[in-house]
Write an enzyme that holds these catalytic residues in place. Sequence first.
Site, short mmCIF file in Angstrom:
data_model
loop_
_atom_site.label_atom_id
_atom_site.label_comp_id
_atom_site.label_asym_id
_atom_site.label_seq_id
_atom_site.Cartn_x
_atom_site.Cartn_y
_atom_site.Cartn_z
N ARG A 46 17.94 13.49 -1.42
CA ARG A 46 16.66 12.78 -1.25
C ARG A 46 15.57 13.50 -2.06
O ARG A 46 14.73 12.86 -2.69
CB ARG A 46 16.28 12.71 0.23
CG ARG A 46 17.22 11.83 1.06
CD ARG A 46 16.67 11.56 2.45
NE ARG A 46 16.58 12.75 3.29
CZ ARG A 46 17.56 13.23 4.06
NH1 ARG A 46 18.73 12.61 4.10
NH2 ARG A 46 17.38 14.31 4.81
N LYS A 136 0.48 4.69 6.26
CA LYS A 136 1.05 3.35 6.39
C LYS A 136 1.69 3.16 7.76
O LYS A 136 2.32 4.09 8.28
CB LYS A 136 2.10 3.13 5.31
CG LYS A 136 2.66 1.70 5.31
CD LYS A 136 3.95 1.60 4.53
CE LYS A 136 5.14 1.71 5.47
NZ LYS A 136 6.42 1.38 4.80
N GLU A 177 0.20 -2.93 7.64
CA GLU A 177 1.34 -3.70 7.12
C GLU A 177 1.97 -4.60 8.17
O GLU A 177 2.84 -4.15 8.93
CB GLU A 177 2.41 -2.75 6.55
CG GLU A 177 3.61 -3.51 5.99
CD GLU A 177 4.71 -2.61 5.41
OE1 GLU A 177 4.59 -1.38 5.49
OE2 GLU A 177 5.69 -3.15 4.91
N LYS A 219 -1.24 -4.75 3.60
CA LYS A 219 0.06 -4.86 2.92
C LYS A 219 0.86 -5.95 3.61
O LYS A 219 1.63 -5.68 4.54
CB LYS A 219 0.78 -3.51 2.99
CG LYS A 219 2.20 -3.53 2.45
CD LYS A 219 2.74 -2.12 2.25
CE LYS A 219 4.20 -2.16 1.86
NZ LYS A 219 4.69 -0.89 1.33
#
Length: 339
Positions: A46, A136, A177, A219
């Site tokens: 990752r 977010k 979002e 979003k």
Amino acid sequence: MTQGELQATMHALVQKGKGILAADESGPTIAKRFKTINVESTEENRRAWRSLLLTTPGLGEFVSGVILHEETLGQATDDGTPLPQCAARQGIVAGIKVDAGKIPLAGAPGDEITQGLDGLAGRLAAYQRQGARFAKWRAVYNVSDTLPSRLALEANAEALARYAAICQEQGIVPIVEPEVLIDGDHTMARCAEVTEAALHEVFHALHRHRVVLEHMLLKPSMVVPGKTHAHQAAPAEVAVQTVRILRRTVPAAVPSINFLSGGQTPEEATANLDAMNLLGPQPWQLSFSYGRALQEPALQAWKGQAAHARSSQDALLKRARLNGAACRGRYSAAMEAAD
Ligand code: 13P
């Protein structure tokens, strides 16, 4: 001070012709993406993948912000540069996914709710020290003839608004979002109906929680037919339906709307964004905050091999550049073949 910090972050994030790279996949999600290229999801892999993304030369020309996973905030490149600093060097603002994922919503079979509000203020302060300037939180809405229920619309809106208010109090810009999922065979009209209901509820809740609309980004998903619906929509149709719903529900005080790609192909996501920007000026900027639609071709080029880093970065930069063009309504399918 907080207002000044928020304003400065907004200024850096909202720039004509630029959007956001979502690279904040959770553990299970990144494992699923890596599986398509036969790469195991280890911390090292990752780190390698996200280092590659963030050190792509020229990315800052089309990307103003990157959403990171908590793990990435603490990782560094091979030469020891912290990954948030790699972003900063390119003029890219680092953000952080702060929700703790979704669980079934009690009392509402088939609906889900996002968790992670407990202790959020403290976590934000720590993320801020590591370089994060925005956050977010994703709420998801499953679609059927009966879903989402009114309870799901209200509970998810409330959670999004509480999250956004906590962020702003900490000097962190919230990305709100609400994602209406593409899964299923529902019609485009049903997606429009659900999106309108979800956004109405979200902006009511943001108002109740005194969220400053000038200091947040939305979003949303686009209005599209379900993935398995017989008729798929052309970009012009997606654009008209999406903008129609946004104009009904999103106050003009919100500076920018940065769409998620939500399972659209990279080309579809770019063409749809372009078509929206061709409709002419809107109260808000229309840009991207894509995960898969930016990363997929780069991931396929990489295949876990350091030797492929350069071609992988070229693939990422190409999608970023084409989406940058789409933000200005200057994309054409011919540009796909150009390089
Ligand atoms: P996709 O563009 O792949 O939907 O990812 C965006 C994202 O951040 C979802 O939360």
